[in-house]
Write a protein that holds these residues in place. Structure first.
Motif, PDB file in Angstrom:
ATOM      1  N   THR A  91      41.687 128.087   1.903  1.00 12.25           N
ATOM      2  CA  THR A  91      41.202 127.648   3.214  1.00 12.25           C
ATOM      3  C   THR A  91      39.795 128.185   3.462  1.00 12.25           C
ATOM      4  N   ALA A  92      38.878 127.269   3.741  1.00  7.86           N
ATOM      5  CA  ALA A  92      37.476 127.651   3.923  1.00  7.86           C
ATOM      6  C   ALA A  92      36.671 126.408   4.283  1.00  7.86           C
ATOM      7  N   VAL A  93      35.438 126.647   4.660  1.00  8.43           N
ATOM      8  CA  VAL A  93      34.473 125.552   4.750  1.00  8.43           C
ATOM      9  C   VAL A  93      33.804 125.462   3.383  1.00  8.43           C
ATOM     10  N   TYR A  94      33.792 124.268   2.821  1.00  6.72           N
ATOM     11  CA  TYR A  94      33.232 124.046   1.500  1.00  6.72           C
ATOM     12  C   TYR A  94      31.849 123.398   1.640  1.00  6.72           C
ATOM     13  N   TYR A  95      30.878 123.996   0.955  1.00  4.39           N
ATOM     14  CA  TYR A  95      29.496 123.556   1.039  1.00  4.39           C
ATOM     15  C   TYR A  95      28.998 123.041  -0.306  1.00  4.39           C
ATOM     16  N   CYS A  96      28.239 121.984  -0.233  1.00  2.00           N
ATOM     17  CA  CYS A  96      27.552 121.439  -1.395  1.00  2.00           C
ATOM     18  C   CYS A  96      26.137 122.014  -1.408  1.00  2.00           C
ATOM     19  N   ALA A  97      25.624 122.302  -2.595  1.00  2.33           N
ATOM     20  CA  ALA A  97      24.282 122.856  -2.705  1.00  2.33           C
ATOM     21  C   ALA A  97      23.580 122.274  -3.923  1.00  2.33           C
ATOM     22  N   ALA A  98      22.260 122.218  -3.838  1.00  2.00           N
ATOM     23  CA  ALA A  98      21.460 121.643  -4.920  1.00  2.00           C
ATOM     24  C   ALA A  98      20.300 122.559  -5.260  1.00  2.00           C
ATOM     25  N   SER A  99      19.971 122.591  -6.543  1.00  4.41           N
ATOM     26  CA  SER A  99      18.862 123.428  -6.980  1.00  4.41           C
ATOM     27  C   SER A  99      18.287 122.946  -8.298  1.00  4.41           C
ATOM     28  N   VAL A 100      16.995 123.145  -8.443  1.00  5.98           N
ATOM     29  CA  VAL A 100      16.374 122.999  -9.750  1.00  5.98           C
ATOM     30  C   VAL A 100      16.378 124.398 -10.347  1.00  5.98           C
ATOM     31  N   LEU A 101      17.466 124.724 -11.057  1.00  6.89           N
ATOM     32  CA  LEU A 101      17.741 126.115 -11.405  1.00  6.89           C
ATOM     33  C   LEU A 101      16.912 126.667 -12.547  1.00  6.89           C
ATOM     34  N   GLY A 102      16.711 125.867 -13.545  1.00  8.80           N
ATOM     35  CA  GLY A 102      16.106 126.418 -14.753  1.00  8.80           C
ATOM     36  C   GLY A 102      17.082 127.379 -15.397  1.00  8.80           C
ATOM     37  N   ASP A 103      16.647 128.623 -15.610  1.00  8.92           N
ATOM     38  CA  ASP A 103      17.498 129.625 -16.245  1.00  8.92           C
ATOM     39  C   ASP A 103      18.169 130.545 -15.229  1.00  8.92           C
ATOM     40  N   LYS A 104      18.091 130.215 -13.966  1.00 10.20           N
ATOM     41  CA  LYS A 104      18.647 131.092 -12.933  1.00 10.20           C
ATOM     42  C   LYS A 104      20.159 131.011 -12.905  1.00 10.20           C
ATOM     43  N   ASP A 105      20.756 132.039 -12.320  1.00 13.75           N
ATOM     44  CA  ASP A 105      22.205 132.152 -12.219  1.00 13.75           C
ATOM     45  C   ASP A 105      22.754 131.074 -11.278  1.00 13.75           C
ATOM     46  N   PRO A 106      23.610 130.166 -11.764  1.00 10.72           N
ATOM     47  CA  PRO A 106      24.123 129.093 -10.905  1.00 10.72           C
ATOM     48  C   PRO A 106      25.127 129.562  -9.867  1.00 10.72           C
ATOM     49  N   SER A 107      25.615 130.778 -10.000  1.00  7.39           N
ATOM     50  CA  SER A 107      26.596 131.278  -9.039  1.00  7.39           C
ATOM     51  C   SER A 107      25.957 132.051  -7.886  1.00  7.39           C
ATOM     52  N   SER A 108      24.656 132.161  -7.892  1.00 11.60           N
ATOM     53  CA  SER A 108      23.977 132.933  -6.853  1.00 11.60           C
ATOM     54  C   SER A 108      23.462 132.024  -5.744  1.00 11.60           C
ATOM     55  N   MET A 109      23.906 132.297  -4.524  1.00  8.81           N
ATOM     56  CA  MET A 109      23.513 131.473  -3.376  1.00  8.81           C
ATOM     57  C   MET A 109      22.016 131.383  -3.209  1.00  8.81           C
ATOM     58  N   GLY A 110      21.341 132.499  -3.464  1.00  8.27           N
ATOM     59  CA  GLY A 110      19.910 132.561  -3.225  1.00  8.27           C
ATOM     60  C   GLY A 110      19.091 131.639  -4.108  1.00  8.27           C
ATOM     61  N   ASN A 111      19.707 131.086  -5.140  1.00  8.39           N
ATOM     62  CA  ASN A 111      18.988 130.202  -6.052  1.00  8.39           C
ATOM     63  C   ASN A 111      19.048 128.738  -5.645  1.00  8.39           C
ATOM     64  N   TYR A 112      19.663 128.455  -4.509  1.00  2.12           N
ATOM     65  CA  TYR A 112      19.821 127.067  -4.064  1.00  2.12           C
ATOM     66  C   TYR A 112      18.922 126.784  -2.876  1.00  2.12           C
ATOM     67  N   GLU A 113      18.190 125.700  -2.959  1.00  2.00           N
ATOM     68  CA  GLU A 113      17.214 125.354  -1.929  1.00  2.00           C
ATOM     69  C   GLU A 113      17.769 124.409  -0.867  1.00  2.00           C
ATOM     70  N   ILE A 114      18.790 123.657  -1.240  1.00  2.00           N
ATOM     71  CA  ILE A 114      19.265 122.594  -0.351  1.00  2.00           C
ATOM     72  C   ILE A 114      20.768 122.764  -0.147  1.00  2.00           C
ATOM     73  N   TRP A 115      21.192 122.687   1.118  1.00  2.00           N
ATOM     74  CA  TRP A 115      22.593 122.882   1.483  1.00  2.00           C
ATOM     75  C   TRP A 115      23.071 121.767   2.403  1.00  2.00           C
ATOM     76  N   GLY A 116      24.356 121.445   2.264  1.00  2.00           N
ATOM     77  CA  GLY A 116      24.980 120.550   3.215  1.00  2.00           C
ATOM     78  C   GLY A 116      25.537 121.316   4.396  1.00  2.00           C
ATOM     79  N   GLN A 117      26.142 120.587   5.339  1.00  2.00           N
ATOM     80  CA  GLN A 117      26.694 121.199   6.540  1.00  2.00           C
ATOM     81  C   GLN A 117      28.114 121.711   6.360  1.00  2.00           C
ATOM     82  N   GLY A 118      28.768 121.300   5.301  1.00  2.00           N
ATOM     83  CA  GLY A 118      30.099 121.803   5.013  1.00  2.00           C
ATOM     84  C   GLY A 118      31.218 120.883   5.471  1.00  2.00           C
ATOM     85  N   THR A 119      32.367 121.015   4.820  1.00  2.00           N
ATOM     86  CA  THR A 119      33.571 120.297   5.206  1.00  2.00           C
ATOM     87  C   THR A 119      34.738 121.274   5.183  1.00  2.00           C
ATOM     88  N   GLN A 120      35.560 121.203   6.213  1.00  2.00           N
ATOM     89  CA  GLN A 120      36.651 122.167   6.360  1.00  2.00           C
ATOM     90  C   GLN A 120      37.851 121.765   5.509  1.00  2.00           C
TER      91      GLN A 120
END
Length: 125
Positions: A91-120
């Motif tokens: 149970t949570a709000v689920y968010y979609c995120a997008a990034s041009v990551l390159g070699d960055k860690d895909p599990s790190s929130m700080g590496n994502y530039e674009i976020w959705g509003q979420g769905t419960q």
């Protein structure tokens, strides 16, 4: 305007399945790594899954492996999260995120530039 819109959330029972969708208005959608994060009440946002721009590499949080599957359709500018055997702790709000990551860690929130509003997503026991 760059936008991510999630859908597919709802109230289900433990053991049920849900498929979340994220529609992206990104001009070069196929070049982005797409991910799902979630945030439960009173908890920090956490990584769920990610898929590379070429769809050939996926990443999952350990607790989701085997139950959740991330996929994308670059012809539809969409990313999906199939969730099976749902548990109340999902149970949570689920968010979609997008990034041009390159070699960055895909599990790190700080590496994502674009976020959705979420769905419960709510899973009852």
């Amino acid at each position: 305007q760059v936008q991510l819109v999630e859908s597919g959330g709802g109230l289900v029972q433990a053991g049920d399945s849900l498929r979340l969708s994220c529609a992206a208005s990104l001009r070069t959608f196929s070049s982005y790594t797409m991910s799902w994060f979630r945030q439960a009440p009173g908890k920090e946002r956490e990584f769920v899954a990610a898929i590379s721009w070429r769809r050939d590499i996926t990443y999952y949080a350990d607790s989701m492996k085997g139950r959740f599957t991330i996929s994308r359709d670059n012809t539809k500018n969409a990313v999906y999260l199939q969730m099976n055997s749902l548990k109340p702790e999902d149970t949570a709000v689920y968010y979609c995120a997008a990034s041009v990551l390159g070699d960055k860690d895909p599990s790190s929130m700080g590496n994502y530039e674009i976020w959705g509003q979420g769905t419960q997503v709510t899973v009852s026991s």
